[in-house]
Every structure is written in structure tokens, then in C-alpha cells.
Design a protein around this motif. Structure first.
Motif, short mmCIF file in Angstrom:
data_model
loop_
_atom_site.label_atom_id
_atom_site.label_comp_id
_atom_site.label_asym_id
_atom_site.label_seq_id
_atom_site.Cartn_x
_atom_site.Cartn_y
_atom_site.Cartn_z
N CYS A 1 32.68 49.93 36.64
CA CYS A 1 33.54 50.05 36.83
C CYS A 1 33.97 51.47 36.60
N GLY B 1 40.36 39.90 48.06
CA GLY B 1 40.23 40.35 46.54
C GLY B 1 38.88 40.79 46.08
N ALA B 2 38.89 41.04 44.68
CA ALA B 2 37.63 41.91 44.69
C ALA B 2 37.64 40.96 42.90
N LYS B 3 38.43 40.49 42.61
CA LYS B 3 38.02 39.86 41.37
C LYS B 3 37.13 38.16 42.30
N SER C 1 39.57 47.14 46.59
CA SER C 1 40.60 46.28 47.31
C SER C 1 42.17 47.47 47.10
N TYR D 1 35.82 44.39 32.27
CA TYR D 1 37.10 43.69 33.20
C TYR D 1 36.08 41.90 32.80
N SER E 1 44.72 46.01 45.61
CA SER E 1 45.80 45.29 44.87
C SER E 1 46.10 46.42 44.46
N LYS E 2 45.41 47.60 43.79
CA LYS E 2 46.40 48.95 43.13
C LYS E 2 46.25 49.53 43.71
N ARG F 1 47.45 40.10 48.66
CA ARG F 1 45.56 39.54 49.00
C ARG F 1 44.55 40.32 49.68
N TYR G 1 33.51 40.16 35.01
CA TYR G 1 31.48 39.78 34.93
C TYR G 1 31.70 39.60 34.29
N ASN H 1 38.30 50.10 34.23
CA ASN H 1 39.21 49.15 33.51
C ASN H 1 38.55 48.06 31.81
N ALA I 1 37.61 49.63 42.21
CA ALA I 1 39.62 49.40 42.45
C ALA I 1 40.33 50.10 42.25
N TYR I 2 40.04 51.95 41.20
CA TYR I 2 41.06 51.93 40.79
C TYR I 2 40.67 53.52 41.86
N ASP J 1 32.43 48.56 41.08
CA ASP J 1 33.75 47.85 41.42
C ASP J 1 34.88 49.53 41.34
N1 PLP Z 1 38.15 44.53 39.08
C1 PLP Z 1 39.07 45.65 38.61
C2 PLP Z 1 38.08 46.39 37.65
C3 PLP Z 1 40.24 44.93 38.59
O1 PLP Z 1 41.10 45.82 37.15
C4 PLP Z 1 41.28 44.04 38.84
C5 PLP Z 1 42.44 44.01 39.23
O2 PLP Z 1 43.26 43.54 37.53
C6 PLP Z 1 40.06 43.85 39.82
C7 PLP Z 1 38.45 43.26 40.18
C8 PLP Z 1 40.71 41.54 40.46
O3 PLP Z 1 41.47 42.96 42.44
P1 PLP Z 1 41.75 41.98 43.13
O4 PLP Z 1 43.53 41.91 43.00
O5 PLP Z 1 41.11 42.31 44.61
O6 PLP Z 1 41.04 40.37 42.69
#
Ligand code: PLP
Length: 409
Positions: A182, A107-109, A245, A132, A247-248, A256, A135, A186, A216-217, A214
Motif C-alpha cells: 500500500c 470502494g477499495a475496501k 479509490s 491496513y 474516496s481520498k 462510494r 488485508y 496507510n 488509494a492515496y 493499494d
Molecule cells: N485502502 C486503504 C489503504 C485505505 O486507507 C482505505 C480507507 O481508509 C481504503 C482502501 C478504503 O477505500 P474506500 O473508501 O474506497 O473503500
């Protein structure tokens, strides 16, 4: 006697989404017959692409036979996935990335939260504000943020992104060592053009700043001038780590899988000024503390890069982006100022008549049974805004807009 990491004691005791959950629960108890529409937490709602499901089923079968069984895989990810990532996400955009520069993870989190492990505790930090929360909190845990004064950490430089500067962050006035960016963003749903991102890359090169980017989107980007990767900008490999990621991009929030790119030419420095390869340090950290993303998951992720996988994943993103368009039009019809939502699944709504984020949150909950996320929960510059997500079903999105429109009348 085990002493605790005291930095954890500095963390704000309650997390934004648990505060929201408490408010929703109270509302449910007092209004049991109301249908709540959740546009708050950024989780996806549509099922995985059929190509992903087929690949995961097949991967399960692989594990059922001795000849194809897999145990521990490479911590950095199987080459079938790493090669697919490089070919589709980088080579296709004219970017050269080597397999050893890609680290597959869960995960990116985790990755954005853990990257600080390889960086000194006294680096100063820059974040765009609102931000987000991971960080900030992961740096609080590492003891990197100083003390809390008036809602701000003393060792963090907050770079405001508001309607006043069109959500384009200005270069900081104070020295920073690490900068989180990011984009698509987000929570604001806004983006940077190539020219705007180049300003930051040039600044980082000139000032030895490490950019933690980041993306992720990125899959939600619709306009051609918006970079999908920071490495589209010349020189970025010298200064930036990129987080991605599934995820999205592909609905993997529950499955994951993610990856981080750390170019070989990117260096940090020792106290005595010697260069240290961040790729080497992260490889050491990753192989010590992480034992790989599951084979089944990586096979599923690989499938999004197949011709049918690409079509299916795009269809789901188009579904969410159609929601975003419906929402943006609906909110504007209600005379609300709304930002983002064109290249991201988030809409950033200015609260009406200057009311606070939480007041607007309560108003939408109690008058329309719609849940958003108060912008102030993402940082001081988020006050006066509310985040709505486009990840709901079409029916819920349309219903929410029709409630809003009758309310506005
Ligand atoms: N980075 C950003 C900016 C996010 O908004 C999110 C999830 O909402 C993530 C990372 C987390 O991604 P992951 O589901 O890969 O952990």
C-alpha cells in the motif's frame, strides 16, 4: 442446522476504531467541557468539488426523463468513466490499460477485501507491518491466515516497516504467494521510490508472487520520483493488481466509488500448474456478486477528470497537504520524531520516551483532548507509534498544534 464459517470466529472480537470510540466516550463523560480534536480516523472533512456536485445534479435530472433514464449499468462501470480513468490516470503516465482491465466498484475496501474470492485458501500471504487491517481480516475470514500466535497469524509473513529500515520493507525470508503493498502507505504515510518498488516487482516476477497494490492515496504524491501506479514499473502488469479509490482523491468516502485494474497478462495458477487469467475470474466474480456503482456516482467521479474538476480536486488535496506540513513542523518543534506526511495525508509519530502506543494515545486524549490512532492497532511493528491524519479542518489542525506546543513547553 446452518453451520457458520468458523474462520469468522477467529477474528479479533473488537475492531480498533470501536476501542478508540469507547475510550473517547468515557473521556467525554468524565470531561464534558473539553473540545476534542479528532485526528484519528482517516475520513475527509471538506465538501465535494463543485464540478462533481454539478455533474451529480445533472445525472439526477437524466434519471428524471424517459429518454435519458438509466437502469442497471454495466457491472464493470460505464465507458464514460472507464475511458476517463484510462486517459487521465494511465495514458497520461505512459501506461497502456484496456477498458476491459478496469473494474469500477463501490470502494477499495470492498475490492481489497473481496479479491481473495478468486484466490485459493492456502496461499501464503505477505503484508508490510504495520498494515491496513482489511488485508488481514479478509484473509482470516477466508481461512488463509493459520493460527494466532503472540499477536501474529502463522500463515502471514509480516514484513516490518519501521524507522530502523526507513520504512522500506526488505524482501521476505519465507516464501509468499500473495503480497499486499500500500503506497503511499496507510498508516505510516511513507512511500517507495520507483527503484524501491522495482525491487518488489522484480522479486514478484522471479518468484511468481501476486502483488495486490493499494494506491488509494496516490493523489497525495508530491515528489516526482514516487510512482503513482505500480504499472509505471516495467513488468508489473504480469504480477500486480492495482486498487484505486475516489474516496481520498476526491472526497468520495460517503459517495462510494473506486476501481481495480487487473491486466489481461496477469495469471494465477491452478493446482496442476495451468495458467488462469485473474482478469477473467474477477470479471466473473464482479458480474455475479456486484450490480454496478450508481449512475449518479459514476457521473460525479467522471467530473474529477474535467479541467475544472482537476483544479478543484487538487485544491482540496493541497488543503490537506498544507495541514500535513503544519502538523509535521509543529510535531518536530515539540521534539517528537515524525515520519510520513510529505506525500500522504498521514503522519506517523514515534511515541516519546519509548512509551506504548496506547499510553501515548491516552496521554494526548487526557492532557490535550487530541485523538490519534495507536500504531499497534495496525500490527506488531506499529507499537511505539501513533498515527495522526491531516484530514481535519485548518482551524482544528492549528489548534491541535498549539495545544501540543504549550504542552511540550
Ligand atoms: N485502502 C486503504 C489503504 C485505505 O486507507 C482505505 C480507507 O481508509 C481504503 C482502501 C478504503 O477505500 P474506500 O473508501 O474506497 O473503500
Amino acid at each position: 442446522m446452518a453451520l457458520v464459517n468458523e474462520h469468522y470466529l477467529k477474528l479479533q472480537s473488537s475492531y480498533l476504531f470501536s476501542d478508540i470510540a469507547k475510550k473517547i466516550n468515557t473521556f467525554k463523560v468524565t470531561h464534558p467541557n473539553k473540545e476534542i480534536i479528532r485526528m484519528g480516523i482517516g475520513d475527509v472533512t471538506q465538501p465535494l468539488a463543485p464540478a462533481v456536485i454539478t455533474a451529480m445534479h445533472k445525472a439526477v435530472d437524466d434519471l428524471a426523463a424517459r429518454e435519458t433514464f438509466r437502469g442497471y449499468g454495466p457491472e464493470q462501470g460505464y465507458s464514460f468513466l472507464v475511458d476517463a480513468i484510462i486517459k487521465n490516470d494511465y495514458t497520461a503516465r505512459g501506461i497502456t490499460i484496456e477498458p476491459s482491465e478496469v473494474f469500477v466498484s463501490d470502494g477499495a475496501k470492498s475490492d481489497t477485501g473481496n479479491i481473495g474470492d478468486i484466490l485459493r485458501h492456502d496461499n501464503s500471504i505477505g503484508v508490510t507491518d504495520p498494515v491496513y487491517p482489511v488485508y488481514i481480516d479478509s484473509n482470516v475470514m477466508a481461512g488463509r491466515t493459520g493460527t494466532m500466535e503472540n499477536g501474529r497469524w502463522s500463515n502471514i509473513v509480516y514484513i516490518p516497516c519501521t524507522a530502523e529500515n526507513d520504512f522500506v520493507p526488505d524482501l521476505p525470508s519465507r516464501r509468499i504467494d500473495m503480497l499486499y503493498l500500500c503506497y503511499p502507505n496507510n498508516p505510516t504515510g511513507t512511500t517507495l521510490s520507483k527503484k524501491e518498488l522495482k525491487k518488489w516487482v522484480d522479486y514478484a516476477i522471479a518468484n511468481d508472487v501476486l502483488i495486490l497494490y493499494d494506491a488509494a492515496y496516490e493523489a497525495y504524491i508530491q515528489d516526482d520520483d514516487i510512482p503513482h501506479s505500480i504499472y509505471e514499473i516495467k513488468g508489473a502488469k504480469k504480477v500486480a493488481i492495482e486498487f484505486r479509490s475516489f474516496s481520498k482523491t476526491a472526497g468520495f468516502t460517503g459517495v462510494r466509488c473506486a476501481f481495480t485494474v487487473i491486466p489481461k497478462e496477469l495469471n494465477g495458477f491452478s493446482l496442476t500448474g495451468e495458467k488462469a487469467s485473474l482478469n477473467r475470474l474477477w470479471n466473473r466474480r464482479h458480474t455475479t456478486k456486484f450490480n454496478g456503482t450508481s449512475y449518479i456516482t459514476q457521473r460525479g467521479a467522471e467530473a474529477i477528470y474535467t479541467p475544472e474538476g482537476k483544479v478543484q480536486v487538487k485544491a482540496t488535496i493541497d488543503y490537506y497537504m498544507t495541514n500535513a506540513r503544519i502538523m509535521k513542523a509543529g510535531l518536530q518543534e515539540c521534539n517528537l520524531k515524525v515520519y510520513g506526511g510529505d506525500n500522504a495525508p498521514y503522519l506517523w509519530v514515534k511515541t516519546p520516551n519509548g512509551i506504548t502506543s496506547w499510553k501515548f494515545f491516552d496521554m494526548l486524549l487526557y492532557e490535550l483532548s487530541i485523538v490519534g490512532t495507536p500504531g499497534v492497532g495496525f500490527g506488531p511493528s506499529g507499537e511505539g507509534y501513533l498515527r495522526l491524519t491531516a484530514f481535519g479542518s485548518r482551524e482544528d489542525t492549528q489548534e491541535a498544534m498549539s495545544r501540543l506546543k504549550s504542552w511540550a513547553k
